[in-house]
Design an enzyme around this catalytic site. Structure first.
Site, PDB file in Angstrom:
ATOM      1  N   GLU A 155       0.794  -1.246   0.000  1.00 41.55           N
ATOM      2  CA  GLU A 155       0.000   0.000   0.000  1.00 41.55           C
ATOM      3  C   GLU A 155       0.821   1.288   0.000  1.00 41.55           C
ATOM      4  O   GLU A 155       0.616   2.160   0.842  1.00 41.55           O
ATOM      5  CB  GLU A 155      -0.964  -0.009   1.194  1.00 41.55           C
ATOM      6  CG  GLU A 155      -1.891  -1.212   1.192  1.00 41.55           C
ATOM      7  CD  GLU A 155      -2.874  -1.233   2.361  1.00 41.55           C
ATOM      8  OE1 GLU A 155      -2.724  -0.426   3.298  1.00 41.55           O
ATOM      9  OE2 GLU A 155      -3.775  -2.087   2.340  1.00 41.55           O
ATOM     10  N   GLU A 260      -6.142 -10.561  -1.700  1.00 40.07           N
ATOM     11  CA  GLU A 260      -6.982 -10.384  -0.502  1.00 40.07           C
ATOM     12  C   GLU A 260      -8.420 -10.245  -0.963  1.00 40.07           C
ATOM     13  O   GLU A 260      -9.050  -9.206  -0.801  1.00 40.07           O
ATOM     14  CB  GLU A 260      -6.535  -9.138   0.282  1.00 40.07           C
ATOM     15  CG  GLU A 260      -5.092  -9.186   0.716  1.00 40.07           C
ATOM     16  CD  GLU A 260      -4.665  -7.990   1.560  1.00 40.07           C
ATOM     17  OE1 GLU A 260      -5.518  -7.278   2.109  1.00 40.07           O
ATOM     18  OE2 GLU A 260      -3.439  -7.764   1.669  1.00 40.07           O
TER      19      GLU A 260
HETATM   20  C1  XIL Z   1      -6.386  -6.634   8.100  1.00 41.77           C
HETATM   21  C2  XIL Z   1      -6.720  -7.868   8.932  1.00 41.77           C
HETATM   22  O1  XIL Z   1      -7.617  -8.677   8.204  1.00 41.77           O
HETATM   23  C3  XIL Z   1      -7.335  -7.466  10.256  1.00 41.77           C
HETATM   24  O2  XIL Z   1      -7.490  -8.605  11.106  1.00 41.77           O
HETATM   25  C4  XIL Z   1      -6.467  -6.421  10.971  1.00 41.77           C
HETATM   26  O3  XIL Z   1      -7.114  -5.969  12.114  1.00 41.77           O
HETATM   27  C5  XIL Z   1      -6.186  -5.267  10.036  1.00 41.77           C
HETATM   28  O4  XIL Z   1      -5.605  -5.721   8.834  1.00 41.77           O
HETATM   29  N1  XIL Z   1      -4.870  -4.705   3.623  1.00 41.77           N
HETATM   30  C6  XIL Z   1      -3.922  -5.612   4.019  1.00 41.77           C
HETATM   31  C7  XIL Z   1      -4.235  -6.555   5.123  1.00 41.77           C
HETATM   32  O5  XIL Z   1      -2.850  -5.703   3.392  1.00 41.77           O
HETATM   33  O6  XIL Z   1      -3.097  -6.883   5.889  1.00 41.77           O
HETATM   34  C8  XIL Z   1      -5.327  -6.022   6.038  1.00 41.77           C
HETATM   35  O7  XIL Z   1      -5.671  -7.036   6.970  1.00 41.77           O
HETATM   36  C9  XIL Z   1      -6.517  -5.580   5.223  1.00 41.77           C
HETATM   37  C10 XIL Z   1      -6.145  -4.492   4.255  1.00 41.77           C
END
Ligand code: XIL
Length: 371
Positions: A155, A260
């Site tokens: 990010e 994701e």
């Molecule tokens: C999220 C997790 O799913 C949660 O459990 C945590 O509280 C916050 O992070 N982008 C990413 C992930 O790269 O690591 C994030 O995961 C969601 C957004």
């Protein structure tokens, strides 16, 4: 006689088990892309055998939802805590799952000390470089030969394609990205290295990332793939937007990963798909309409959106290396708390009782039919 009955019962049992084992996302996507799932610490510590079995049978790849982030691994400078990450890796090895590390350099879930100097202000470029190097070196070397790749930088771009004004960027400028990739490569020359971001379907963001990828490649710095996070809502993105970015990234000479993937069924203000952790909003009942279940019509629409996107991924299996869903069951999805805390969302492949949703079989059938 008895013996032959016993033998036929046994062979029937073997047949049923084999057939069931083949009727999985893992089997159906074999040779196309890895089918991954993000797992939490309760899914690899032995406390949850049912979920562990589903993960091992249905998927070919795993990524840790939280336990490899810098805020978990190095809470205090120099004090590494690998307990959960080690368990994650042991679980993956035991079940023959391909593993991705997530993530080395990210502005979120980052311990405060990382970018702060002794005077309480931003760390100097030298100090930050040294910390990045130590962190990356220690973590990557620990799992050398065990993981397939790392999300090296997470990010780092805004939706308009400019660099995010994170502490890393404020201290080192855009150079923090090549440095992170270089440090990771030095720590393990054989490991694949990825850049990962949300809203990659947005043309401006995708173009910004592609520019960065080209700069890395021009300098001979290794980058294997770009991860499109794939956090979606019902109204956004379109299949066409996703497709345009997948094609562009492929043409830039990197593999693509849907890293994701989850489709929230809940209303989202202006269909915003930002996954930036600080972009959260207050609770309103009108934004949480399915506390007593999802009406059939809405479920059908969600299902169609899942299969439309999955068909797109299959169509581009030549450039897509892995498709990873961000969680297993609805009870523990991060979307119950993002971008609004305390809602009831339904984005996962398994419901709150860990029963497989109908969409799984549809995805399996699509994958089996795909060339
Ligand atoms: C999220 C997790 O799913 C949660 O459990 C945590 O509280 C916050 O992070 N982008 C990413 C992930 O790269 O690591 C994030 O995961 C969601 C957004």
């Amino acid at each position: 006689m008895k013996k032959s009955i016993l033998l036929s019962v046994l062979s029937l049992a073997v047949f049923v088990t084999d057939t069931l084992a083949q009727n999985t996302l893992k089997e159906a996507t074999k040779g196309k892309f890895l089918m991954g799932v993000a797992i939490n610490t309760r899914q690899h510590d032995g406390s949850n055998p049912v979920e562990e079995a589903i993960i091992a049978n249905q998927f070919s790849a795993i990524v840790p939802e939280n336990c490899m982030k810098s805020g978990e691994i190095q809470v205090e400078e120099g004090k590494f805590n690998f307990e959960d990450a080690d368990r994650f890796v042991a679980f993956g090895e035991k079940n023959n799952l391909t593993m991705t590390g997530h993530c080395l350099v990210w502005h979120s879930q980052l311990p405060r000390w990382f970018t702060v100097g002794p005077d309480g202000k931003l760390a100097s470029p030298e100090l930050l470089k040294a910390r990045m190097k130590t962190h990356i070196n220690t973590v990557v070397k620990r799992y050398k030969g065990k993981l397939k790749g790392w999300d090296v930088v997470n990010e780092a771009f805004e939706d308009n394609g400019t660099y995010r004004n994170s502490a890393f960027y404020r201290i080192l400028g855009e150079e923090f990205i090549p440095l992170a990739f270089q440090y990771a490569h030095e720590a393990d020359p054989n490991i694949e290295l990825y850049y990962n971001d949300y809203n990659m379907y947005k043309a401006s963001k995708c173009d910004g990332v592609i520019e960065m990828v080209k700069k890395l490649k021009a300098r001979g710095i290794r980058i294997d793939a770009v991860g499109m996070q794939g956090h979606m809502v019902m109204g956004s993105p379109t299949v066409e937007e996703m497709e345009a970015s997948i094609v562009k990234l492929g043409a830039a000479g990197v593999k693509v990963m849907i890293t994701e993937w989850d489709i929230s069924i809940l209303p989202r203000e202006n269909n915003r798909t930002s996954a930036n952790l600080s972009d959260n909003m207050g609770y309103a009942q009108s934004m949480d309409p399915y506390r007593n279940g999802v009406p059939a019509e809405a479920m059908t629409q969600w299902n169609k959106r899942m299969t439309d996107m999955f068909s797109l991924f299959l169509k581009h299996a030549d450039v897509i290396d892995r498709v990873t869903v961000w969680g297993l069951g609805d009870a523990t999805t991060w979307l119950n708390n993002f971008p609004v805390r305390g809602r009831m969302d339904y984005p996962m492949l398994y419901d709150r009782q860990m029963k497989p949703k109908a969409v799984i079989q549809q995805m399996i059938d699509l994958a089996k039919k795909a060339k």
